[in-house]
Design a protein around this motif. Structure first.
Motif, PDB file in Angstrom:
ATOM      1  N   ASP A  36       1.075  -0.959   0.456  1.00 12.36           N
ATOM      2  CA  ASP A  36       0.003  -0.555  -0.008  1.00 12.36           C
ATOM      3  C   ASP A  36       0.935   0.921  -0.273  1.00 12.36           C
ATOM      4  O   ASP A  36       1.198   1.528   0.684  1.00 12.36           O
ATOM      5  CB  ASP A  36      -1.225  -0.436   1.321  1.00 12.36           C
ATOM      6  N   ASP A  38       0.410   4.266  -0.458  1.00 13.45           N
ATOM      7  CA  ASP A  38      -0.482   5.244  -0.112  1.00 13.45           C
ATOM      8  C   ASP A  38      -0.436   5.213   1.473  1.00 13.45           C
ATOM      9  O   ASP A  38      -0.423   6.592   1.547  1.00 13.45           O
ATOM     10  CB  ASP A  38      -1.913   5.008  -0.254  1.00 13.45           C
ATOM     11  N   ASN A  41       2.996   6.361   2.564  1.00 18.54           N
ATOM     12  CA  ASN A  41       3.449   7.658   1.763  1.00 18.54           C
ATOM     13  C   ASN A  41       2.972   8.297   3.194  1.00 18.54           C
ATOM     14  O   ASN A  41       3.833   9.344   3.837  1.00 18.54           O
ATOM     15  CB  ASN A  41       3.403   7.940   0.575  1.00 18.54           C
ATOM     16  N   GLU A  42       2.065   7.849   3.551  1.00 23.48           N
ATOM     17  CA  GLU A  42       1.478   8.699   4.730  1.00 23.48           C
ATOM     18  C   GLU A  42       2.066   8.677   6.117  1.00 23.48           C
ATOM     19  O   GLU A  42       2.534   9.591   6.970  1.00 23.48           O
ATOM     20  CB  GLU A  42      -0.047   8.342   4.963  1.00 23.48           C
TER      21      GLU A  42
END
Length: 248
Positions: A36, A38, A41-42
């Protein structure tokens, strides 16, 4: 841990994210890896808010080439690898042993066990020169039997055996390898396992003598401690972080 470099797999959420953030609190540079991207990156954004640097990578640990590239990119960008928390894993489907599908068996073993081996296969050679510490995230299902999840239980027992073997192989070469065996931790995986059924969740909680689920941050604390100099004489161990689950 200032200036040290830590690779964390499964870093998009749960134990992986908490561990990445805690390493960053202690000054480490973070490589946040996950399928994942995303979510990874979070996690990286949270690390940057803590004033530390790192990078996020999309990695399927069951793919040897992707794991090799993860470690090569780590060395190319940061020049070293000091710590690794091999946390990525899946729970798979629930079924009795005869009913476990070949597809489920292969997927769980490929990700949880083979993937952890791939990580160590490429992490250890990069740690040889300066030493390092590896923590594999196993499970209490690696210490005791659990009916209905034969593939998951087998994969976690395998991780514990792999941990002990690598620890013996590299104990005299400056690399320590340990495993953490969490109980039920309040993470997305447990949410999937227990679902919305309040009764199932309460039964799960009741199996822990401390009377609650664990927190991802509590596992992270153990992982960072095992990588620190405070645990410098500890290797080949499986540390249960389980609220007393396996004591009985």
């Amino acid at each position: 841990m200032k200036g040290k470099v830590a690779v964390i797999t499964g870093a998009a959420s749960g134990i992986g994210r908490a561990t990445a953030e805690l390493f960053a609190v202690h000054g480490a540079v973070i490589v946040a890896a996950d399928t994942d991207i995303d979510g990874a990156n979070e996690t990286l954004e949270q690390i940057k808010k803590l004033g530390e640097k790192g990078m996020a990578l999309q990695v399927d640990i069951s793919n040897e080439e992707q794991v090799r590239d993860m470690i090569e990119q780590t060395i190319s960008r940061f020049g070293q690898l000091d710590f690794a928390c091999n946390n990525a894993g899946i729970e798979g489907e629930q079924a009795l042993t005869p009913d476990c599908s070949v597809e489920n068996w292969n997927r769980v073993i490929d990700i949880n066990l083979r993937g952890t081996w791939f990580c160590m296969k490429y992490e250890i050679p990069k740690m040889i020169q300066y030493g390092g510490a590896i923590v594999n995230i196993s499970s209490i299902a690696g210490l005791i039997g659990f009916p209905g999840i034969p593939a998951y239980t087998s994969s976690k027992h395998g991780i514990n055996g792999l941990t002990k073997t690598a620890a013996l192989e590299y104990a005299g070469k400056g690399i320590r390898v340990n495993a953490i065996c969490p109980g039920a931790i309040h993470t997305p995986m447990i949410d999937r396992f227990a679902g919305e059924n309040t009764e199932d969740r309460q039964q799960l909680i009741a199996q822990h003598p401390m009377g609650r689920l664990g927190r991802a941050g509590e596992v992270a604390e153990a992982a960072v401690w095992l990588c620190s100099e405070k645990a410098s004489f500890i290797t080949g161990q499986t540390l249960a972080v389980d609220g007393g689950f396996t004591v009985r």
